[in-house]
Design a protein around this motif. Structure first.
Motif, PDB file in Angstrom:
ATOM      1  N   ARG A 100     -17.936 145.815 -10.631  1.00  0.00           N
ATOM      2  CA  ARG A 100     -19.362 146.122 -10.465  1.00  0.00           C
ATOM      3  C   ARG A 100     -19.996 146.418 -11.826  1.00  0.00           C
ATOM      4  O   ARG A 100     -19.531 147.288 -12.560  1.00  0.00           O
ATOM      5  CB  ARG A 100     -19.537 147.319  -9.532  1.00  0.00           C
ATOM      6  CG  ARG A 100     -20.978 147.735  -9.370  1.00  0.00           C
ATOM      7  CD  ARG A 100     -21.152 148.740  -8.242  1.00  0.00           C
ATOM      8  NE  ARG A 100     -22.535 149.094  -8.133  1.00  0.00           N
ATOM      9  CZ  ARG A 100     -23.050 150.277  -8.464  1.00  0.00           C
ATOM     10  NH1 ARG A 100     -22.262 151.254  -8.872  1.00  0.00           N
ATOM     11  NH2 ARG A 100     -24.345 150.503  -8.370  1.00  0.00           N
ATOM     12  N   VAL A 101     -21.061 145.680 -12.118  1.00  0.00           N
ATOM     13  CA  VAL A 101     -21.789 145.892 -13.375  1.00  0.00           C
ATOM     14  C   VAL A 101     -23.239 146.240 -13.055  1.00  0.00           C
ATOM     15  O   VAL A 101     -23.863 145.604 -12.202  1.00  0.00           O
ATOM     16  CB  VAL A 101     -21.713 144.624 -14.270  1.00  0.00           C
ATOM     17  CG1 VAL A 101     -22.640 144.745 -15.475  1.00  0.00           C
ATOM     18  CG2 VAL A 101     -20.277 144.393 -14.744  1.00  0.00           C
ATOM     19  N   ILE A 102     -23.746 147.252 -13.740  1.00  0.00           N
ATOM     20  CA  ILE A 102     -25.151 147.636 -13.599  1.00  0.00           C
ATOM     21  C   ILE A 102     -25.909 147.135 -14.825  1.00  0.00           C
ATOM     22  O   ILE A 102     -25.453 147.318 -15.958  1.00  0.00           O
ATOM     23  CB  ILE A 102     -25.273 149.169 -13.510  1.00  0.00           C
ATOM     24  CG1 ILE A 102     -24.700 149.650 -12.179  1.00  0.00           C
ATOM     25  CG2 ILE A 102     -26.711 149.621 -13.660  1.00  0.00           C
ATOM     26  CD1 ILE A 102     -24.613 151.163 -12.118  1.00  0.00           C
ATOM     27  N   VAL A 103     -27.057 146.510 -14.589  1.00  0.00           N
ATOM     28  CA  VAL A 103     -27.935 146.071 -15.679  1.00  0.00           C
ATOM     29  C   VAL A 103     -29.257 146.780 -15.411  1.00  0.00           C
ATOM     30  O   VAL A 103     -29.886 146.538 -14.370  1.00  0.00           O
ATOM     31  CB  VAL A 103     -28.098 144.525 -15.657  1.00  0.00           C
ATOM     32  CG1 VAL A 103     -28.976 144.054 -16.810  1.00  0.00           C
ATOM     33  CG2 VAL A 103     -26.725 143.844 -15.710  1.00  0.00           C
ATOM     34  N   THR A 104     -29.660 147.673 -16.294  1.00  0.00           N
ATOM     35  CA  THR A 104     -30.754 148.582 -15.909  1.00  0.00           C
ATOM     36  C   THR A 104     -32.134 147.920 -15.895  1.00  0.00           C
ATOM     37  O   THR A 104     -33.084 148.493 -15.386  1.00  0.00           O
ATOM     38  CB  THR A 104     -30.783 149.834 -16.815  1.00  0.00           C
ATOM     39  OG1 THR A 104     -30.978 149.415 -18.162  1.00  0.00           O
ATOM     40  CG2 THR A 104     -29.494 150.641 -16.698  1.00  0.00           C
ATOM     41  N   LYS A 105     -32.265 146.711 -16.468  1.00  0.00           N
ATOM     42  CA  LYS A 105     -33.534 145.967 -16.426  1.00  0.00           C
ATOM     43  C   LYS A 105     -33.229 144.486 -16.236  1.00  0.00           C
ATOM     44  O   LYS A 105     -32.201 144.001 -16.700  1.00  0.00           O
ATOM     45  CB  LYS A 105     -34.274 146.095 -17.766  1.00  0.00           C
ATOM     46  CG  LYS A 105     -34.934 147.430 -18.017  1.00  0.00           C
ATOM     47  CD  LYS A 105     -36.367 147.422 -17.497  1.00  0.00           C
ATOM     48  CE  LYS A 105     -37.037 148.763 -17.679  1.00  0.00           C
ATOM     49  NZ  LYS A 105     -36.535 149.850 -16.846  1.00  0.00           N
ATOM     50  N   GLU A 106     -34.150 143.784 -15.593  1.00  0.00           N
ATOM     51  CA  GLU A 106     -34.033 142.322 -15.528  1.00  0.00           C
ATOM     52  C   GLU A 106     -34.063 141.780 -16.957  1.00  0.00           C
ATOM     53  O   GLU A 106     -34.821 142.275 -17.794  1.00  0.00           O
ATOM     54  CB  GLU A 106     -35.225 141.719 -14.760  1.00  0.00           C
ATOM     55  CG  GLU A 106     -35.118 141.813 -13.244  1.00  0.00           C
ATOM     56  CD  GLU A 106     -34.097 140.838 -12.635  1.00  0.00           C
ATOM     57  OE1 GLU A 106     -33.491 140.036 -13.380  1.00  0.00           O
ATOM     58  OE2 GLU A 106     -33.896 140.918 -11.401  1.00  0.00           O
TER      59      GLU A 106
END
Ligand code: DGY
Length: 380
Positions: free
Chosen positions: A15-21
């Motif tokens: 699982r990877v979180i990308v805080t902005k598009e």
């Protein structure tokens, strides 16, 4: 979580979180091809640490974060507790990241060098010309219907040709800017950096020889012993240091007072290198002094009075904002995180261009703390 975060590849094993598009699609392909579920923040506001922490939750392998976020010990601890091993800033600068805290938590920290160099230098050049020739003031004048007649003294500005350009911080971006101004305007260059930039010196000397061989006046390059020397000599001064304890408020009223009355000051590095309140005061008292700023001390806020000054041009931290660069940064940030999660080694070459091809190396392109004990890229 539902509205603010969009999930791609929900069944991915990591699982990877990308805080902005991020711009483009390649970055998402890279993460999905590495079997990652990707949760992408949809808000255009700054995401608070509280929200990041709760989104990390109990399982998170990696994160791509933004320079607007404070990646401190608490966040890296949360990431570590959630099983995370990789973080990449979506930026080349990483003054918002506590690299020590990340290393302590066994988390590799990536950044995105190499794709911003000329793009960011171009913005410094754009600001230089804008303020020298008063483009923004003149544009406003036109839009306000004030243009009644051509006049001999309308918006007189500064000529740059064969003047002296000063650069503080002659790394990648600073030296790209210097080359553009030296070659474009035949300016003499004076720079200050704790490291000698031999390549830049060689290039400027070679250009000087070329000019001489064509019967033209040569340009010169001087490595200054002190910042003061640059301040006193430069007609245009562009700031390109990294932000740290030593460069915080490097330019205050005292330094501004050493500069020529009609000098130009450009900053596309980080806002806090200038004490903004002193700059406002200086520009107010010295109408012929001009400044072009891409970055601010307390972003996104501005020092009161700054927006009222017609001798200052201000843009919202967009120096790296070309499509090619921002898509390239996304590819590098995703490759940093995917590389670590795939147990690839850290790339050791300064040239990151192979990562922009269709057949990228099996490595993590730019890991700042690759040498730190316990950071996974060591073992790759
Ligand atoms: C950076 O990358 O550090 C810039 O400030 C934003 O592109």
């Amino acid at each position: 979580m539902e509205d603010q975060w969009k999930t791609y590849n929900p069944n991915g094993s990591k699982r990877v979180i990308v805080t902005k598009e991020l711009p483009g699609t390649k970055w998402l392909d890279i993460l999905q091809e590495s079997d990652c579920r990707v949760d992408v923040g949809q808000s255009r506001d700054i995401v608070s640490n509280e929200e990041i922490k709760s989104t990390i939750g109990e399982k998170c392998d990696g994160v791509i974060g933004q320079l607007t976020e404070d990646w401190n010990e608490e966040l890296f601890e949360a990431l570590n507790n959630a099983g995370g091993t990789a973080y990449s800033n979506y930026a080349v600068g990483y003054d918002n990241v506590s690299v020590d805290a990340a290393s302590k938590n066994g988390i590799a920290v990536g950044n995105t060098p190499g794709v911003l160099t000329e793009t960011t230098a171009e913005m410094a050049v754009a600001l230089t010309y804008s303020v020298a020739r008063r483009v923004v003031e003149a544009d406003e004048f036109m839009r306000n219907g004030k243009y009644d007649s051509w006049l001999p003294d309308l918006f007189l500005g500064n000529r740059l040709w064969k003047k002296t350009v000063g650069v503080i911080g002659a790394g990648r971006i600073g030296s790209a800017y210097a080359r553009m101004m030296v070659q474009g305007e035949h300016m003499d260059l004076i720079y200050y950096d704790i490291y000698q930039n031999k390549q830049l010196e060689k290039d400027v000397k070679a250009f000087a020889k070329f000019l001489e061989s064509h019967g033209e006046e040569p340009v010169s390059i001087t490595r200054a012993d002190s910042i003061e020397e640059v301040l006193k000599t430069a007609d245009v001064l562009s700031l390109h240091p990294v932000l740290n304890d030593k460069t915080f408020h490097m330019i205050t009223g005292k330094e501004l007072a050493m500069m020529k009355k009609d000098a130009i000051l450009i900053n596309v590095s980080r806002g806090p290198v200038i004490k903004e309140a002193d700059l406002v005061e200086h520009c107010r008292n010295n109408p012929d002094f001009r400044a072009g700023l891409d970055v601010f001390e307390d972003e996104p806020e501005m020092e009161p009075g700054l927006p009222d000054l017609s001798n200052v041009t201000i843009v919202p931290h967009i120096a790296s904002a070309t499509r090619w660069t921002r898509e390239g940064m996304a590819v590098l940030a995703a490759s940093n995180v995917a590389g670590i999660l795939n147990n690839y080694p850290a790339w050791e070459d300064e040239d990151i261009s192979p990562f922009l091809t269709d057949d990228p190396p099996k490595a993590a392109p730019s890991i700042i703390n690759a040498q730190a004990d316990g950071v996974p890229s060591n073992s790759g």
